[in-house]
Structures are given as C-alpha cells and as structure tokens.
Write an enzyme that holds these catalytic residues in place. Sequence first.
Site, short mmCIF file in Angstrom:
data_model
loop_
_atom_site.label_atom_id
_atom_site.label_comp_id
_atom_site.label_asym_id
_atom_site.label_seq_id
_atom_site.Cartn_x
_atom_site.Cartn_y
_atom_site.Cartn_z
CD GLU A 36 -3.13 -1.10 2.28
OE1 GLU A 36 -2.86 -0.39 3.00
OE2 GLU A 36 -4.05 -1.49 1.72
CB CYS B 8 14.09 14.18 4.34
SG CYS B 8 14.48 13.47 2.92
CD GLU C 2 -4.41 -6.02 2.38
OE1 GLU C 2 -5.01 -5.27 3.14
OE2 GLU C 2 -2.96 -5.91 2.03
CE LYS D 274 -4.82 -7.68 21.64
NZ LYS D 274 -4.37 -6.47 21.43
CG PHE D 275 -9.39 -8.15 18.90
CD1 PHE D 275 -9.56 -9.24 19.03
CD2 PHE D 275 -8.98 -7.06 19.85
CE1 PHE D 275 -9.12 -9.62 20.47
CE2 PHE D 275 -8.82 -7.28 20.92
CZ PHE D 275 -8.66 -8.54 21.39
CG HIS D 276 -8.27 -6.96 10.48
ND1 HIS D 276 -8.52 -7.88 9.35
CD2 HIS D 276 -8.25 -5.91 9.65
CE1 HIS D 276 -9.04 -7.28 8.18
NE2 HIS D 276 -8.72 -5.99 8.40
C1 GLA Z 1 -4.43 -2.93 4.84
C2 GLA Z 1 -2.97 -3.54 4.92
C3 GLA Z 1 -2.98 -4.69 5.59
C4 GLA Z 1 -3.73 -4.62 6.87
C5 GLA Z 1 -5.18 -4.53 6.55
C6 GLA Z 1 -6.19 -4.49 7.63
O1 GLA Z 1 -4.71 -3.18 3.74
O2 GLA Z 1 -2.36 -3.71 3.68
O3 GLA Z 1 -1.66 -4.99 6.08
O4 GLA Z 1 -3.03 -3.84 7.57
O5 GLA Z 1 -5.09 -3.14 5.95
O6 GLA Z 1 -7.34 -4.00 7.00
ZN ZN Z 2 12.80 12.24 1.90
#
Ligand code: GLA
Ligand code: ZN
Length: 712
Positions: free
Chosen positions: A158, A165, A314, A363-365
């Site tokens: 992502e 900087c 995802e 952890k709760f995702h």
């Molecule tokens: C993003 C990230 C993942 C994760 C999800 C959770 O899409 O790429 O690593 O953190 O969000 O929803």
């Molecule tokens: Zn920079």
Amino acid sequence: MTAKHPPISPKLPALLHGGDYNPDQWLDRPDILAEDIRLMKLAGVNAVSVGIFAWSALEPEEGVFTFDWMDELLDRLAANGIFAWLATPSGARPAWMSEQYPEVLRVGANRVRNLHGMRHNHCYTSPVYRAKVQAMNTRLAERYANHPAVLGWHISNEFGGECHCDLCQDAFRTWLKGQYGSLEALNKAWWTSFWSHAYTSWSQVESPAPHGENMVHGQNLDWRRFVTAQTVDFYLHEAKFLKAANPELPCTANFMDWFYDLDYRVFAEAVDVISWDAYPTWHAAEDEKNVATWFAFNHDLFRSLKQKPFLLMESTPSLTNWQPISKLKKPGMHRLSSLQAVAHGSDSVMYFQWRKSRGSSEKFHGAVVDHAGHEHTRVFRDVAELGETLAALPELAGTMPRVETAILCDWDNRWAVNDAQGPRNGGLHYEQTVLQQYEALWQLGIPTDIVGSNDDLSGYKLLILPMAYLLRQETGAALDRFVQEGGTLVATYWTGIVDEHDLCHLGGFPGPLRETLGIWAEEIDGLYDHERNRLIVAASAEAASDSGGNGGNGGRDNGNSAAAANALAGEYEIRELCERIHLEGAEALGVYGDDFYAGMPALTVNRRGEGQAYYLAARVSDPAFYLAFYGKLIREAGIRPVLDTVLPEGVTAQLRSDGEHDFVFVLNFSGREAEVRLDDADYRDAETGEALSGKLELARYGARVLKRTARG
Ligand code: GLA
Ligand code: ZN
C-alpha cells in the site's frame, strides 16, 4: 467482440482464492504452520501473499540473511498445490536500520523526522534505503524468482504518504527543473506575482508546509505530481532487481480505494497487474447501496486502469479492526461482496489475513482462521463455500465486460478542485458528484469504465465529465472530436475552469469546452445547506430532444427496459451549486425554478457534428433525475444494459464475457429479498448449470452468476 485476456499467471489459470499469510509470526509453532496447510486446502485456497512485512525475519541483522524459513514455506506450498505472491518487505523496516541510518525515516510536512515505528515510514529518496532494498530484492529474486510456487511479486505494501526531508526537497527541485526548464516558467505557472511570492533562486523552492507555503495552487498540484513520480520511481527501483532474475514474473503493488495521494493512472503504467485492497463498511445502513456503488465504482476504476482483469488482493473475511464500528458480515454478504469484485473484473478474492495475529494492533482483525484455531467457525464456512463457488467458475479468469459508457475523472482535477478556495468551501462534494452519476448507471445495469483525459475515448458512446474543473486545452479538443464523431458527452457545472497549472481559462467558462457545449457559464452561486432550487424539465423539451437524437435505439425494442422506465419531464430538487449559464447555440431542456435566475437554462444540449453535448448547470440532488436522464441518453445512444429489464432498487446486473459466453452477475444490495424478471435469452446458472427463465429470486444479499450466449 470481447477478447479474453490470458490468465494473470500461466501457472494458475483460474480465479485466485487466498490471502495474506504471515508465517513469520508463527515460526516457533511448526504445528500451526502444518495445520495452516490442512486448513488452506479445506478452504479452497490456491494462492497466498507471503513476506509482506518480513524484513526482520529475512535480515535480522545488517547483512545477515535468513531465508531458510522462506525456503521451507515455499516448498511446502508448492508441494500442496498452493501458489504465492512473494512480497518485498520494504513496507516496514527493521529497527537496526532506523537506528543505524536515520535518513531512511520519513520527515513530515512540518519538517520533523519521524521516530522508528509503525510501517510505511520510509523516505522514497534516501540512497541508503534504496541500497538496502536493492540488496534485499536482489537476494529474494536470485533465490525465488524461478520457484514453482511463486506467481509474481507483491512489491512493498500500500504505497502512500510523502517525505519532506532535504533529500526529497532536492529531488522535488530537480523534478521541477525538468518540468519547467526555467524559474521564469515556474513563477509564471505558479502565479507567484501574487502576494510577492516570486522565486529568484531554485534553492528557495520547497514543498508545501503547514507553517510555510500552502496556498499556491500550482505548487500544491506539482508537489502531488512529484510525490506520485517519486513513489513510482521507488517502485521501479524495487522491480528492477526482481525483473533482472526473471522478467516473466508479473509485479504488482496493492492499491487502495480511489486513493487521494497518488495518481494511480501514472502508477498503473509501471505495474504489470493491478491489485487493490477493498474494505467495505457493509451494514452501515439498512440500504447497502451507497457502500455498494462506491466499491463498484472502485472495481471499475481498477479494471479500467489497464483495461485488464485485476486482483482483489485484500478484503476481510469478516470484520476489520480499524473502522469506527466493526460489523460482522450478515449471512450472504461475504459471497455477495466477493462476487461483486469478480463481477467488475477481479480474477481473485484474497483476504487480509489468513490467520489472526496473537498480538499487536491487528489481533482482532477478521481472518479466515480465528484464534480458536480450527475450521468450525461461521467465517471459515463462508470462506470455504466461496472457495467452492470460485473453483466452479474458472472460465471467468481473463474475461472482460463490454463497455460503451465511461466517466472521466483525472487525479489532478480532483486535487485541484478540492484545493481551490471557491464556490463552496463548506462542502464542494466532487467525489459525491462523480458517484451520483455512477450510481444511476449501476442501477440501470450499464457497465462503465472510469477513464482519464489521456485514455482513448473513441470506443465509448456516452462519456460523462463530472466537475472537470481542471481541463487542458488538448482534452477539450479531444472531447470535441468525440462529440463531432457521434459521441454523447455530458458535462456538469464547474467544468473547464482552469488549466493544468490551476490557472483560470480566460475568455469565458467552460473554457476549452465552451463551443462544444454551446454555452457560456457566467457565474456560479454557492447555496447554503438549507437552500434549494429546482430544475424544471418540460415535456416538450424532452420530446424535442428525443426527435433530435442520433439513431434512436438501433431498432431494438427495449420499451420495457430500465432505460425507458423513467420519463425525464418533471421537477427535480437542486442543492449546493447553481451556475448561471447562457445559450450560445445549445438548446435548453430544463430551467431553474427559483431565485433571481428562475427561467434561465439549467440543462442544455448542443448538437454538434454527429453527436451531442449535454450540460447540467446545477447539482440536482434527486436520484430520480439521474435515472431518467441517463436512461434517456443510453436509449438514444443505443447502449444496451446487461439485462433488458427494470432492476429493483439496490439490485444491479454486471457482465463479463469471453466473446462466446456472457456471464451475468445479478447482485442484490437492496437489503431485502428481490425478484428480477429475466429477458428472453436462454440463461443457466453458471455454477450449477440449472436452466433459468422468468423470475429470478434473490435472497437478501443474494448473488447469482448466470451464463448465456454472448450478445454481439
Ligand atoms: C491494509 C494493509 C494490511 C492490513 C489491512 C487491515 O490493507 O495492507 O496489512 O493492515 O489493511 O485491514
Ligand atoms: Zn525524504
């Protein structure tokens, strides 16, 4: 004829099902890693993404590389017929690196350097970070680029954010020199005579800052363009060392929904395949339509970027942990949400993540495998069932819709229109305006592309230009050609105001489209939230415009179709923005009902060459208007909906085709049971083969995939 694309990887000519797999969090639990494989097979998983944040597991100390666990993992996946998108780990750095080389850490717009921590916290310019990435990627590629399990590269994670900087400031200046050649040209483009902002040396030029320069629109625009350029440059730096080992393996970077900060049209050129991460907030309202259309729009955008199928990289198998409220998906929604992505062109349904973390922030995702650790959960069953559905539809991979309608949205327009202090600082609602047009097409079951100014427009019959505030002369010329050659163009208020530097077009708005649209927009009235106006469309105007259309519906009788269901004549509510326009060759189809401009044109059409150009001068807030308006336009342009039927509200029909067969997706986001009357083609359920005709019953959140002989 719709041609079928080759599969994203020849190793796996099917729809991909799986997700982010982070065994590096479980290396001390070989029992769990073995169990993962058993469960993956049960869930119908054929592809995972591995190593996304694994830098500290792959290089625990500077120059000490530990690939044994990755070797074992990939071998085990291969032995079990599971494939992998192998990630480069640059989305997060190990602590030793931040400590040893602080320059790898990002500096904020306030010029303060971040501490070590979080992720996505690195400078894209830093030579040290680039060298570390090179060392890592070269090793990964040499070791795994020909591994049988590896489908392709998942580069970083992502991409987003920016760094201010000193290294990035220098890079910005170099980029500007490349764009403008001279300081004089830059001063002119940025209109720096205003407030005495003229630059006399390149060293004075900096990125925007909250405590410095931030109101020079041309500068803000160029900074955003630079951030895209620098991010893509970093991506290409990563890819170079991967491609060196095996140029055949596709590279991707997981994108985010209509992400504001990066121009994905530029980024799309650098990647081999588009992938993106979708996290709809289902069940936020009884009616899922707003969420559904936003995600439908995004899927269409990501397909349109390369005019190829994309990957849903995802999505959550149940809930997220970061939305304001974490809702469970109600029964049926997992299948509906997943098939929505496939309907619009995804060749995969992948999840974040496979197994729930034991600790830290996610952890709760939602995950396929819960902390309970077994397959006897509701979520696991939903996932496994979807796995069966996807496995039953391998023919879908590579197929595309037939598209005759497009909405044009440029990233730099979006940045510029939102940046300008203008007619409604209390809510300009550019994105909502785009979605307002899109929603009608979605409801009418019209496949739609989301395109940019540089795309080839010649294949479309209907092109919609919502709030194209930033409009280049050459785009105006291309749109005029589109109309002259027989296309139908719709432009809305606040179009054709500035050029690519955010400098106003002189001589009358809508600038480059004034002749095409046959109007002059003299001034625009911002309305307070409580104010209303009306658009009044007379029956005679509609009849006049119908008779003047170019070619009717191609001789096809779709008199009972959604397109014909709504007559345009009537009164519609207007909010927020009203332009006072004058006819300069166009004809008025509708007028304002109220205020001192009552009776002045608010909806116009200009016949030009073989085509016509419509202008909507005000923000009509009534969805019925858009259904009636676009219904009329698609009928006149001979655009065929996916199904020749009236779809119930909240139900859409989308299409993918291999040229021989059409796959029709009927998706029920109404929040209720629904019934769709099929047209008279021969339909089968694509999953079960069952013959279908007459009424198609859809459960609440129901999703059906139908197959028919392809329409020409
Ligand atoms: C993003 C990230 C993942 C994760 C999800 C959770 O899409 O790429 O690593 O953190 O969000 O929803
Ligand atoms: Zn920079």
